[in-house]
Design a protein around this motif. Structure first.
Motif, mmCIF file in Angstrom:
data_model
loop_
_atom_site.group_PDB
_atom_site.id
_atom_site.type_symbol
_atom_site.label_atom_id
_atom_site.label_comp_id
_atom_site.label_asym_id
_atom_site.label_seq_id
_atom_site.Cartn_x
_atom_site.Cartn_y
_atom_site.Cartn_z
ATOM 1 N N ARG A 63 -35.670 59.795 -59.196
ATOM 2 C CA ARG A 63 -37.049 60.135 -58.843
ATOM 3 C C ARG A 63 -37.597 59.167 -57.798
ATOM 4 N NH1 ARG A 63 -40.006 60.347 -64.509
ATOM 5 N NH2 ARG A 63 -41.759 60.802 -63.112
ATOM 6 N N TYR A 64 -38.355 59.725 -56.837
ATOM 7 C CA TYR A 64 -38.913 58.933 -55.746
ATOM 8 C C TYR A 64 -40.399 59.231 -55.584
ATOM 9 C CZ TYR A 64 -34.172 57.700 -54.336
ATOM 10 O OH TYR A 64 -32.895 57.191 -54.307
ATOM 11 N N ALA A 65 -41.088 58.308 -54.918
ATOM 12 C CA ALA A 65 -42.522 58.478 -54.680
ATOM 13 C C ALA A 65 -42.774 59.605 -53.691
ATOM 14 C CB ALA A 65 -43.126 57.169 -54.172
ATOM 15 N N GLN A 66 -41.868 59.786 -52.733
ATOM 16 C CA GLN A 66 -42.001 60.819 -51.716
ATOM 17 C C GLN A 66 -40.630 61.429 -51.433
ATOM 18 O OE1 GLN A 66 -44.914 61.769 -50.442
ATOM 19 N NE2 GLN A 66 -46.120 60.120 -51.419
ATOM 20 N N PRO A 67 -40.591 62.703 -50.995
ATOM 21 C CA PRO A 67 -39.300 63.298 -50.592
ATOM 22 C C PRO A 67 -38.937 62.852 -49.179
ATOM 23 C CG PRO A 67 -41.042 64.929 -50.394
ATOM 24 C CD PRO A 67 -41.683 63.692 -50.967
ATOM 25 N N PHE A 68 -38.575 61.593 -49.023
ATOM 26 C CA PHE A 68 -38.363 60.985 -47.716
ATOM 27 C C PHE A 68 -37.290 61.699 -46.910
ATOM 28 C CE2 PHE A 68 -35.661 58.866 -50.803
ATOM 29 C CZ PHE A 68 -34.425 58.925 -50.196
ATOM 30 N N HIS A 99 -28.604 67.776 -54.735
ATOM 31 C CA HIS A 99 -29.616 68.738 -54.288
ATOM 32 C C HIS A 99 -31.013 68.148 -54.450
ATOM 33 C CE1 HIS A 99 -26.730 72.060 -53.960
ATOM 34 N NE2 HIS A 99 -26.184 71.578 -55.061
ATOM 35 N N ASP A 100 -31.945 68.718 -53.716
ATOM 36 C CA ASP A 100 -33.358 68.378 -53.833
ATOM 37 C C ASP A 100 -33.882 68.988 -55.130
ATOM 38 O OD1 ASP A 100 -36.156 68.209 -53.604
ATOM 39 O OD2 ASP A 100 -36.108 68.510 -51.433
ATOM 40 N N ALA A 101 -34.445 68.162 -56.011
ATOM 41 C CA ALA A 101 -34.993 68.643 -57.274
ATOM 42 C C ALA A 101 -36.506 68.439 -57.348
ATOM 43 C CB ALA A 101 -34.326 67.944 -58.450
ATOM 44 N N ALA A 124 -34.247 54.159 -47.233
ATOM 45 C CA ALA A 124 -35.367 54.769 -47.948
ATOM 46 C C ALA A 124 -34.979 55.180 -49.362
ATOM 47 C CB ALA A 124 -35.898 55.978 -47.174
ATOM 48 N N ALA A 125 -33.678 55.343 -49.606
ATOM 49 C CA ALA A 125 -33.205 55.742 -50.934
ATOM 50 C C ALA A 125 -33.010 54.566 -51.874
ATOM 51 C CB ALA A 125 -31.883 56.505 -50.800
ATOM 52 N N ALA A 126 -33.282 53.345 -51.401
ATOM 53 C CA ALA A 126 -32.918 52.156 -52.170
ATOM 54 C C ALA A 126 -33.806 51.884 -53.371
ATOM 55 C CB ALA A 126 -32.927 50.935 -51.254
ATOM 56 N N GLN A 127 -35.020 52.429 -53.378
ATOM 57 C CA GLN A 127 -35.972 52.085 -54.430
ATOM 58 C C GLN A 127 -36.476 53.324 -55.167
ATOM 59 O OE1 GLN A 127 -36.684 48.982 -55.350
ATOM 60 N NE2 GLN A 127 -35.324 48.151 -53.767
ATOM 61 N N PRO A 128 -35.656 53.939 -55.998
ATOM 62 C CA PRO A 128 -36.153 55.076 -56.792
ATOM 63 C C PRO A 128 -37.133 54.590 -57.852
ATOM 64 C CG PRO A 128 -33.958 54.463 -57.515
ATOM 65 C CD PRO A 128 -34.246 53.635 -56.296
ATOM 66 N N LEU A 129 -38.021 55.476 -58.238
ATOM 67 C CA LEU A 129 -38.927 55.151 -59.343
ATOM 68 C C LEU A 129 -38.167 55.061 -60.656
ATOM 69 C CD1 LEU A 129 -41.883 57.552 -58.453
ATOM 70 C CD2 LEU A 129 -41.673 55.114 -57.927
ATOM 71 N N ALA A 130 -37.151 55.885 -60.785
ATOM 72 C CA ALA A 130 -36.329 55.900 -62.003
ATOM 73 C C ALA A 130 -35.060 56.676 -61.716
ATOM 74 C CB ALA A 130 -37.086 56.546 -63.164
ATOM 75 N N ALA A 150 -37.643 64.242 -56.235
ATOM 76 C CA ALA A 150 -36.420 63.809 -56.915
ATOM 77 C C ALA A 150 -35.201 64.415 -56.240
ATOM 78 C CB ALA A 150 -36.446 64.221 -58.386
ATOM 79 N N LEU A 151 -34.106 63.721 -56.383
ATOM 80 C CA LEU A 151 -32.782 64.220 -56.031
ATOM 81 C C LEU A 151 -31.977 64.330 -57.314
ATOM 82 C CD1 LEU A 151 -32.136 61.970 -52.908
ATOM 83 C CD2 LEU A 151 -32.438 64.459 -52.865
ATOM 84 N N THR A 152 -31.161 65.370 -57.416
ATOM 85 C CA THR A 152 -30.361 65.551 -58.628
ATOM 86 C C THR A 152 -28.956 65.959 -58.241
ATOM 87 O OG1 THR A 152 -30.282 66.652 -60.784
ATOM 88 C CG2 THR A 152 -30.909 68.007 -58.935
ATOM 89 N N GLY A 153 -28.014 65.631 -59.086
ATOM 90 C CA GLY A 153 -26.652 66.002 -58.763
ATOM 91 C C GLY A 153 -25.693 65.793 -59.912
ATOM 92 N N PHE A 154 -24.450 66.117 -59.631
ATOM 93 C CA PHE A 154 -23.377 66.016 -60.612
ATOM 94 C C PHE A 154 -22.474 64.842 -60.250
ATOM 95 C CE2 PHE A 154 -24.645 70.455 -60.514
ATOM 96 C CZ PHE A 154 -24.857 70.705 -61.861
ATOM 97 N N ILE A 155 -22.046 64.109 -61.272
ATOM 98 C CA ILE A 155 -21.133 62.980 -61.087
ATOM 99 C C ILE A 155 -19.710 63.517 -61.032
ATOM 100 C CG2 ILE A 155 -20.400 60.749 -61.960
ATOM 101 C CD1 ILE A 155 -23.364 60.950 -61.169
ATOM 102 N N ALA A 156 -19.023 63.230 -59.943
ATOM 103 C CA ALA A 156 -17.660 63.743 -59.768
ATOM 104 C C ALA A 156 -16.625 62.904 -60.508
ATOM 105 C CB ALA A 156 -17.313 63.798 -58.287
ATOM 106 N N TRP A 157 -16.963 61.679 -60.822
ATOM 107 C CA TRP A 157 -16.016 60.837 -61.546
ATOM 108 C C TRP A 157 -15.724 61.417 -62.924
ATOM 109 C CZ3 TRP A 157 -18.407 55.274 -60.644
ATOM 110 C CH2 TRP A 157 -18.176 54.902 -59.302
#
Length: 351
Positions: free
Chosen positions: A203-208, A229-231, A272-278, A239-246
């Protein structure tokens, strides 16, 4: 006390079946092993950590359910460039992005919105959580259901039982008389869809990424993220969401999986992706009431060939398989859960 029907599992299939019977004036008993209902439907603040996409034009029962319960959907955001990361970490940007056809839809409130009948069922006292069914004993007039709860082992009696569970979890139960060996092997061999996978939401403050011209869609051969994907929600929460390939073993060996996820998001989209809210991670392989060791060891990359399974006599008249993986179409999907619930309702109503 003997119940007319016990439904084992309070995922979408079990909830939909209980709702249909409750509307008919019946009072099925629903037993759920987890402390919560929903099964593989799981969200946090409206963001999905389980299934998230629906295709109403392709999924008639889901479309009817959405309409009947006044739910609303919106199209998956996909405008902008797509990122691809190869196994060596080289990045390629595709300006045309990836248009989905038909477009995937998300539900307002997340997939948990599909569980709209749940509060009424809970108020009616029909659902009990924290009760794990371990065995079924067939009697002359019904089925003894052996379950484990916080109060220890208990024995419930039911005229009929609907197992709204993945086949592998059913195979782990004890049946008396035993199921035929070939059928038991068939149930144990059917993978539970997405059971060996892990999903995350950052989760992010803005969809940068949008301001930078990216769609938020990305694919990687390096990982840990395989698909992204954009969530972001219509209310502006990003937010960005995705699947872990590992694999499940690689995920378990990673000391800081959320940190590895954020590091990859920085490779994809910059600082810009370095500081997610969670960062929320849900590893379904760790869920004992979803996955078995077999699901973690060999998670299918292609959708398995699911099909209806009917128990043989003497079980056939008393116990029905009613989970998503035994649906005639869309096995493992939300649509499959509703198909199985509908088929079970018809079967029970005819008896």
């Amino acid at each position: 006390m003997r119940h007319e029907l016990i439904i084992v599992g309070a995922g979408l299939a079990g909830v939909a079946l209980a709702h249909a019977l409750h509307v008919d004036g019946h009072a099925p008993r629903v037993l759920e092993a987890r402390a919560r209902c929903g099964g593989r439907i799981l969200g946090v603040d409206g963001f999905d950590l389980g299934p998230s996409w629906v295709w109403p034009t392709l999924q008639p029962r889901l479309a009817a359910w959405i309409t009947a319960h006044g739910l609303r959907s919106y199209e998956q955001a996909s405008t902008g460039a797509l990122q691809f990361e190869d196994a060596d970490g080289r990045m390629q940007t595709y300006a045309s992005g990836m248009a989905q056809e038909p477009p995937s839809q998300r539900l307002l409130g997340g997939s948990a919105a599909l569980l709209v009948p749940l509060p009424a069922l809970q108020r009616a006292g029909l659902i009990e959580t924290g009760v794990s069914v371990r065995a079924l004993h067939l009697g002359v007039e019904g089925v003894d259901v052996i379950a484990q709860g916080s109060d220890g082992t208990r024995r419930l009696q039911a005229r009929r039982v609907a197992l709204a569970l993945p086949p592998r979890l059913i195979a782990a139960m004890a049946f008396d008389p035993p199921l035929p060996a070939a059928l038991h092997a068939q149930l144990a061999a059917l993978p539970t869809w997405m059971a060996g996978q892990a999903k995350f939401v950052a989760r992010y403050a803005q969809p940068f990424w949008r301001a930078a011209g990216f769609s938020g869609t990305a694919f990687s051969q390096r990982g840990p993220i395989g698909e992204l994907h954009d969530a972001s929600l219509p209310d502006g929460r990003a937010a960005l969401t995705g699947f872990i390939a590992w694999s499940a073993s690689m995920r378990a060996a990673c000391a800081d999986l959320p940190g590895a996820i954020v590091a990859q998001l920085q490779r994809l989209f910059g600082s810009a992706a370095a500081q997610p809210l969670a960062v929320h991670v849900q590893d379904w392989a760790l869920e004992e009431f979803t996955a078995t060791p077999a699901d973690s060891a060999a998670a299918p990359r292609e959708h398995p060939d699911y099909a209806p399974i009917v128990l043989p006599e003497p079980w056939r008249a008393r116990v029905l398989l009613a989970g998503s993986e035994v649906a005639p179409d869309f096995g493992g999907y939300l649509e499959g859960a509703l198909q199985s619930a509908s088929a079970a309702h018809a079967w029970l109503s005819a008896r």
